[in-house]
Design a protein around this motif. Structure first.
Motif, PDB file in Angstrom:
ATOM      1  N   VAL A  29      71.010 104.457   2.448  1.00 34.62           N
ATOM      2  CA  VAL A  29      72.100 105.292   2.979  1.00 34.62           C
ATOM      3  C   VAL A  29      72.907 105.880   1.828  1.00 34.62           C
ATOM      4  CG1 VAL A  29      74.248 105.272   4.285  1.00 34.62           C
ATOM      5  CG2 VAL A  29      72.240 104.084   5.180  1.00 34.62           C
ATOM      6  N   ALA A  30      73.267 105.047   0.853  1.00 34.76           N
ATOM      7  CA  ALA A  30      74.016 105.533  -0.304  1.00 34.76           C
ATOM      8  C   ALA A  30      73.223 106.595  -1.056  1.00 34.76           C
ATOM      9  CB  ALA A  30      74.365 104.372  -1.232  1.00 34.76           C
ATOM     10  N   ILE A  47      73.434 109.833   0.926  1.00 35.99           N
ATOM     11  CA  ILE A  47      74.740 110.488   0.825  1.00 35.99           C
ATOM     12  C   ILE A  47      74.869 111.212  -0.522  1.00 35.99           C
ATOM     13  CG2 ILE A  47      77.232 110.056   0.680  1.00 35.99           C
ATOM     14  CD1 ILE A  47      76.822 107.780   2.696  1.00 35.99           C
ATOM     15  N   LEU A  48      74.344 110.608  -1.565  1.00 41.22           N
ATOM     16  CA  LEU A  48      74.434 111.177  -2.919  1.00 41.22           C
ATOM     17  C   LEU A  48      73.131 111.877  -3.296  1.00 41.22           C
ATOM     18  CD1 LEU A  48      76.225 108.193  -4.688  1.00 41.22           C
ATOM     19  CD2 LEU A  48      77.263 110.274  -3.774  1.00 41.22           C
ATOM     20  N   SER A  49      72.550 112.613  -2.359  1.00 41.77           N
ATOM     21  CA  SER A  49      71.230 113.213  -2.583  1.00 41.77           C
ATOM     22  C   SER A  49      71.283 114.692  -2.918  1.00 41.77           C
ATOM     23  CB  SER A  49      70.357 113.012  -1.332  1.00 41.77           C
ATOM     24  OG  SER A  49      70.923 113.701  -0.220  1.00 41.77           O
ATOM     25  N   THR A  93      73.579 120.052   2.688  1.00 38.47           N
ATOM     26  CA  THR A  93      73.562 120.282   4.139  1.00 38.47           C
ATOM     27  C   THR A  93      73.047 121.671   4.499  1.00 38.47           C
ATOM     28  OG1 THR A  93      75.887 120.990   4.073  1.00 38.47           O
ATOM     29  CG2 THR A  93      75.455 118.659   4.521  1.00 38.47           C
ATOM     30  N   LEU A 103      68.302 114.217   4.662  1.00 34.12           N
ATOM     31  CA  LEU A 103      69.195 114.088   5.816  1.00 34.12           C
ATOM     32  C   LEU A 103      68.551 113.236   6.910  1.00 34.12           C
ATOM     33  CD1 LEU A 103      70.517 117.765   6.039  1.00 34.12           C
ATOM     34  CD2 LEU A 103      71.850 115.755   5.384  1.00 34.12           C
ATOM     35  N   PHE A 132      76.678 115.167  -3.565  1.00 33.77           N
ATOM     36  CA  PHE A 132      76.567 114.784  -2.162  1.00 33.77           C
ATOM     37  C   PHE A 132      75.435 115.534  -1.474  1.00 33.77           C
ATOM     38  CE2 PHE A 132      80.892 113.490  -3.157  1.00 33.77           C
ATOM     39  CZ  PHE A 132      80.925 112.223  -2.593  1.00 33.77           C
ATOM     40  N   ALA A 133      75.034 115.000  -0.337  1.00 30.45           N
ATOM     41  CA  ALA A 133      73.866 115.519   0.373  1.00 30.45           C
ATOM     42  C   ALA A 133      73.966 117.023   0.598  1.00 30.45           C
ATOM     43  CB  ALA A 133      73.717 114.797   1.710  1.00 30.45           C
ATOM     44  N   VAL A 157      70.997 104.786   8.574  1.00 33.41           N
ATOM     45  CA  VAL A 157      72.276 104.489   9.240  1.00 33.41           C
ATOM     46  C   VAL A 157      72.010 103.795  10.569  1.00 33.41           C
ATOM     47  CG1 VAL A 157      74.270 105.523  10.385  1.00 33.41           C
ATOM     48  CG2 VAL A 157      73.625 106.284   8.105  1.00 33.41           C
ATOM     49  N   THR A 207      68.466 109.541   5.834  1.00 34.10           N
ATOM     50  CA  THR A 207      69.805 108.947   5.853  1.00 34.10           C
ATOM     51  C   THR A 207      70.186 108.541   7.267  1.00 34.10           C
ATOM     52  OG1 THR A 207      70.449 110.319   3.959  1.00 34.10           O
ATOM     53  CG2 THR A 207      72.224 109.326   5.239  1.00 34.10           C
TER      54      THR A 207
END
Length: 459
Positions: free
Chosen positions: A317-318, A321-323, A51, A190, A48-49, A197, A193
């Protein structure tokens, strides 16, 4: 020698780094090896991304503000053509939004990049962000009062596009001054994404709001939401130019930016492969025809066309999220090359399939690959370019990103009329793969590029 002392042999083995001769210490703490469940949890988290950039307060405020303002901006993107069509009942006038949006984007994107290298970037962001909000308010006044004509709307739209074109290079160039260089891929993932979105939710919300609140209200909502970005920008520290930065922002400084890109092959190829990917491969102009002739939509568009337009942003977007894995890749030149080839293959397969479900999947995979390419290309730009050149490089980046898809619109439309929309799409996708391989083979520096050490990046 006391009986309790270690033997010479034991001492020799300890000196050599061996602990085999020592009996285990029953009081020593034991370190449990990770269980399968723990390893799986770490693996899932790593997908997942990342952060980490959000731990920096200044970047976190900008990112959170960007969530709401991106959605608001998409409301205006829908409102402008809808208002123009309502005023004129002519798609030809609606088509003028492309001209009135693209020309300011090119001119002021390049000039805005030069300005971003010559002034405090925080000040530039405040000025242009306020200008964007004021033009949204002006569009609201025109739409709500009914005063004015289509040329006023187009003029305000052009002014807003110019403000946006000057805002974006400064916004991207300021990020390396806020966070460590190692966090740039995560920050760019981020940011992208959030943008995608907004590209998905904004038009959907506009479709809901127009019948309920009325079209003029979309502009007002956009202007109000922009206050979040203005506030986040106001909270930024000053970002003045470096000592070596230019103090002017004219044609000479813009030309210096192009010369700089030409001298740095990694930057030059990053621009070239993006033009190839979008200029050859963006198939959006064939979506209306292919949705009717292949997927059975009624005239004017329907469910299939909506899915096709949404597929690439949803894939991005997907991918965002999975970055989480993006920050662990050091061979960014290789990653960009592979990602662009995957984009081309996805577009080619879209053109070959007659299944709507597969078409959406292929476009979504292409979109995810495009996100990977964009994240790394922007990170490479922010790392390779010196701080006094980042604004101008971001201006070139903005022009390339905006211009590539429009080149694709021109030739895809003509090719679809001659050979059909599906054939035009798969030819374009195949051309992306071939041209990318040729360019990267010619400029081996790009393929060999690795993430520089943190202390090698000019902050």
């Amino acid at each position: 020698m006391p009986a309790s002392g270690p033997t010479d042999a034991t001492t020799d083995r300890l000196a050599a780094g061996s602990t085999a001769a020592l009996p285990p210490d029953p009081e020593a703490p034991t370190v449990a090896s990770p269980t399968a469940a723990t390893r799986l949890t770490r693996l899932v988290r790593g997908l997942f991304a990342d952060t980490t950039p959000l731990r920096t307060p200044a970047y976190r405020r900008l990112w959170i503000a960007g969530i709401v303002t991106t959605i608001g901006a998409q409301l205006s993107v829908v409102a402008v053509p809808a208002q123009i069509y309502a005023m004129t009942q002519s798609s030809a006038y609606v088509g003028l939004t492309g001209l009135f949006g693209l020309v300011p984007l090119i001119v002021f994107g390049l000039w805005g990049g030069a300005i971003a290298d010559a002034v405090d970037r925080r000040t530039l962001l405040l000025a242009t962000g306020t200008g964007i909000a004021l033009t949204s308010l002006a569009l609201w006044v025109v739409a709500a009062s009914g005063v004015g004509n289509v040329w006023i709307v187009l003029g305000l739209f052009a002014v807003q596009s110019a403000m946006l074109a000057m805002n974006q290079p400064a916004r991207s160039a300021v990020i390396p001054r806020l966070i460590p260089a190692a966090d740039l891929p995560a920050a760019n993932a981020l940011n992208m994404t959030v943008a995608q979105v907004g590209a998905v939710l904004g038009p959907l919300l506009a479709g809901v709001f127009i019948p309920v609140l009325g079209l003029p209200t979309l502009y007002l909502v956009d202007a109000i939401l922009l206050l979040a970005t203005i506030w986040a920008t106001f909270r930024l520290p000053a970002v003045p130019p470096r000592e070596a930065s230019p103090r002017r922002a004219g044609l000479r400084q813009i030309a210096d930016g192009f010369r700089y890109a030409a001298m740095h092959k990694v930057l030059l190829v990053s621009f070239l492969v993006d033009v190839i990917a979008m200029g050859f491969g963006m198939p959006r102009v064939v979506f209306p025809e292919i949705s009717q002739t292949v997927f059975g939509d009624p005239p004017g568009g329907g469910f299939a066309m909506g899915l096709l337009y949404a597929a690439i942003p949803l894939g991005m977007v997907a991918g965002g999220i999975l970055s989480g894995w993006l920050t662990r890749v050091s061979r960014q030149g290789v990653a960009v090359t592979i990602a662009i080839c995957v984009w081309g293959i996805g577009v080619a397969l879209f053109g070959l399939t007659s299944s709507l479900a597969l078409a959406v999947v292929f476009l979504a995979v292409a979109g995810a690959a495009d996100l990977v390419s964009s994240v790394y290309r922007n990170s490479m730009l922010q790392s390779v370019a010196t701080d006094e050149m980042r604004g101008r490089m971001q201006g070139v980046f903005l022009v390339v990103v905006a211009g590539g898809p429009r080149l694709a619109d021109l030739w895809h439309g003509a090719a679809a009329a001659e050979v059909g929309p599906g054939t035009a799409a798969w030819i374009g996708g195949l051309a992306v793969v071939v041209a990318t391989v040729v360019v990267v083979f010619r400029f081996r520096e790009f393929w060999s590029y690795r993430v520089p050490p943190a202390d090698a990046v000019t902050r």
